[in-house]
Enzyme design. Structure first.
Site, mmCIF file in Angstrom:
data_model
loop_
_atom_site.group_PDB
_atom_site.id
_atom_site.type_symbol
_atom_site.label_atom_id
_atom_site.label_comp_id
_atom_site.label_asym_id
_atom_site.label_seq_id
_atom_site.Cartn_x
_atom_site.Cartn_y
_atom_site.Cartn_z
ATOM 1 N N LEU A 1 0.845 -1.204 0.000
ATOM 2 C CA LEU A 1 0.000 0.000 0.000
ATOM 3 C C LEU A 1 0.877 1.250 0.000
ATOM 4 O O LEU A 1 0.543 2.263 -0.614
ATOM 5 C CB LEU A 1 -0.942 0.014 1.218
ATOM 6 C CG LEU A 1 -1.865 1.226 1.249
ATOM 7 C CD1 LEU A 1 -2.842 1.215 0.086
ATOM 8 C CD2 LEU A 1 -2.619 1.311 2.557
ATOM 9 N N TYR A 2 2.028 1.167 0.676
ATOM 10 C CA TYR A 2 2.972 2.290 0.651
ATOM 11 C C TYR A 2 3.311 2.646 -0.800
ATOM 12 O O TYR A 2 3.208 3.801 -1.219
ATOM 13 C CB TYR A 2 4.253 1.908 1.417
ATOM 14 C CG TYR A 2 5.377 2.906 1.246
ATOM 15 C CD1 TYR A 2 5.304 4.159 1.831
ATOM 16 C CD2 TYR A 2 6.506 2.592 0.485
ATOM 17 C CE1 TYR A 2 6.328 5.087 1.658
ATOM 18 C CE2 TYR A 2 7.531 3.506 0.307
ATOM 19 C CZ TYR A 2 7.440 4.752 0.895
ATOM 20 O OH TYR A 2 8.438 5.665 0.721
#
Ligand SMILES: O=C(O)[C@H]1O[C@H](OP(=O)(O)OP(=O)(O)OC[C@H]2O[C@@H](n3ccc(=O)[nH]c3=O)[C@H](O)[C@@H]2O)[C@H](O)[C@@H](O)[C@H]1O
Length: 446
Positions: free
Chosen positions: A248-249
């Site tokens: 997700l980063y």
């Protein structure tokens, strides 16, 4: 008519009795009003305690309406004294200097870049929310170091719109170096929302403030090598696909690159994204492997070294902080002006993306061996399969573009950079034992 002595004495007694009753009543009145006053004070005190305890108005408003500085604390962000401090920090000391708002200035890369800019005569104002993702005392130490060089860090959040508007009103920033973010690849599984709040909402909020500012500043910001995700072409070039993020980063950083395109297209903001490759060095981030490996090795604790599901070594294009700082300053120096004004585009503006890596990947096992040598301590190493929590097996930067456009050329190899890191680490934490004399060579950040 004259009264009799008996009547006189009766009237005196009556008068005394009345005066006594008046005194008693007035005392009662006094007591009643004191009680009322006491209760009102108590109520106000309780309301205040409630407001502070439950953090109302919300954090974004309270934290950002104050700031810390080495010389004074908690000035209101609209006060004349606060504005004076901000302007002082933005003062330039060379011809044609830039005036830069550095977000994430108390962070690893942010503090190094702020200092480098200030040292060469540019005006610098920092912004940081000092969040507790990792030990905020390290962020405070970086702030104190910057304070010695007259760089002020405003304590506030990217999502505080009035604060951003105020800052851009008080100072005509020529550039924004946007490094504030929720970092860390694997932590995104634990706290996904923090990535959306900082890396997407916070970035949009900053761009909104920038596009309305007059003049519009040029923006250089931190993207990430992680946007290459599951890309298998090697070394990673800016032309390769970045539509397969593994965390997700990475997805929020990739989203940032798309959002940058939008603001460039609609509002004429000059935008440069820098894809950092695993940046390390003195004053680094304690959540990164090289940092906590050092801590755990010194404390005799076991460390986990990841390998791929196929049993291959995991590798990173570890990039030394001084090289990254040069890259950031190079990108700022070559950033063209934004073209919009009053929130409207007036012509096409620059939009760029660059890799800032070291161009020579090193296996994590080798990183551990170098640390063992520098720390003169054997690591308790457990090799385990890389957990599937967002990690990628290797990174490797092609930096041709950055070299072409601003002569970016990394010059620090991993053993040299780690030696400088270890020297800083031991000094910062007051540990001087068992370490090679060799580690006591010069450091970059003092
Ligand atoms: O280039 C980036 O854009 C990113 O770089 C950094 O991410 P990473 O490259 O993942 O760094 P880092 O966590 O130090 O792990 C280093 C290596 O150790 C391995 N690793 C990690 C932990 C562990 O316990 N064991 C291990 O082997 C691990 O598999 C990896 O191979 C930044 O943190 C991130 O914010 C972002 O900026």
């Amino acid at each position: 008519m004259a009264s009799s002595p008996a009547e006189t004495s009766k009237s005196i007694k009556l008068e005394r009795y009345n005066s006594y009753i008046r005194r008693v009543n007035s005392t009662k009145l006094l007591n009643a009003s004191s009680k009322l006053l006491f209760r009102a004070t108590l109520l106000v005190a309780l309301i205040l305690v409630f407001l502070f305890t439950f953090n109302y108005p919300p954090l974004a408003d309270t934290t950002t309406h104050t700031h810390t500085h080495t010389h004074s604390h908690f000035l209101s962000f609209s006060s004349a004294a606060w504005e004076k401090q901000v302007r002082h920090s933005a003062t330039t000391r060379r011809p044609n200097a830039m005036i830069v708002l550095v977000t994430g200035a108390a962070g690893f890369v942010g503090s190094h870049c702020s200092l480098a800019l200030k040292k060469r005569g540019d005006g610098v104002v920092g912004l940081d929310n000092f969040n507790p993702y990792y030990d905020p005392s390290l962020k405070r130490a970086r702030e104190a170091m910057l304070g010695k060089h007259q760089v002020m860090i405003v304590e506030g959040d990217l999502n505080d719109t009035p604060l951003l508007q105020k800052l851009l009103d008080v100072v005509a920033f020529t550039h924004i170096l946007h490094l504030a973010a929720q970092a860390g690849v694997r932590y995104a599984m634990q706290n996904p929302q923090s990535y959306v709040t900082a890396n997407i909402a916070g970035f949009v909020n900053l761009l909104e403030a920038a596009k309305s500012a007059n003049p519009q500043p040029a923006i250089v910001w931190a993207s990430s090598s992680s946007v290459y995700g599951l890309n298998t072409q090697n070394p990673f070039s800016e032309l390769h696909r970045t539509d397969q993020p593994a965390s997700l980063y990475a997805a929020t950083k990739k989203a940032g690159e798309e959002i940058a395109h939008t603001y460039n297209h609609i509002y004429g903001l000059s935008l440069t994204g820098l894809r950092f490759f695993t940046v390390y060095g003195p004053w680094g981030r304690p959540d990164m492997a090289y940092f906590f490996f050092t801590k755990d090795i010194l404390q005799g604790k076991p460390i986990q070294v990841y390998e791929t599901p196929q049993g291959k070594q995991v590798a990173r294009d570890f990039t030394y902080i001084d090289d990254v700082v040069k890259g950031c300053l190079g990108a700022l120096d070559t950033a063209e002006k934004s073209t919009g004004s009053g929130g409207k585009k007036r012509g096409p503006a620059q939009l760029r993306v660059y890799n800032l890596g070291n161009t020579s990947p090193v296996a994590v096992g080798r990183l551990v061996s170098i640390l063992e040598g520098l720390l003169k301590t054997k690591a308790k190493k457990h090799v385990i399969k890389m957990p599937s929590n967002g990690d990628v097996p290797y990174t490797h930067a092609n930096v041709t573009l950055a070299f072409r456009d601003f002569s970016y050329k990394p010059t620090t190899d991993l053993p040299t950079g780690l030696r400088k890191f270890v020297k800083w680490y031991l000094a910062y934490y007051g540990l001087h034992t068992r370490v090679n004399k060799e580690t006591h060579s010069s450091s970059s950040f003092s």
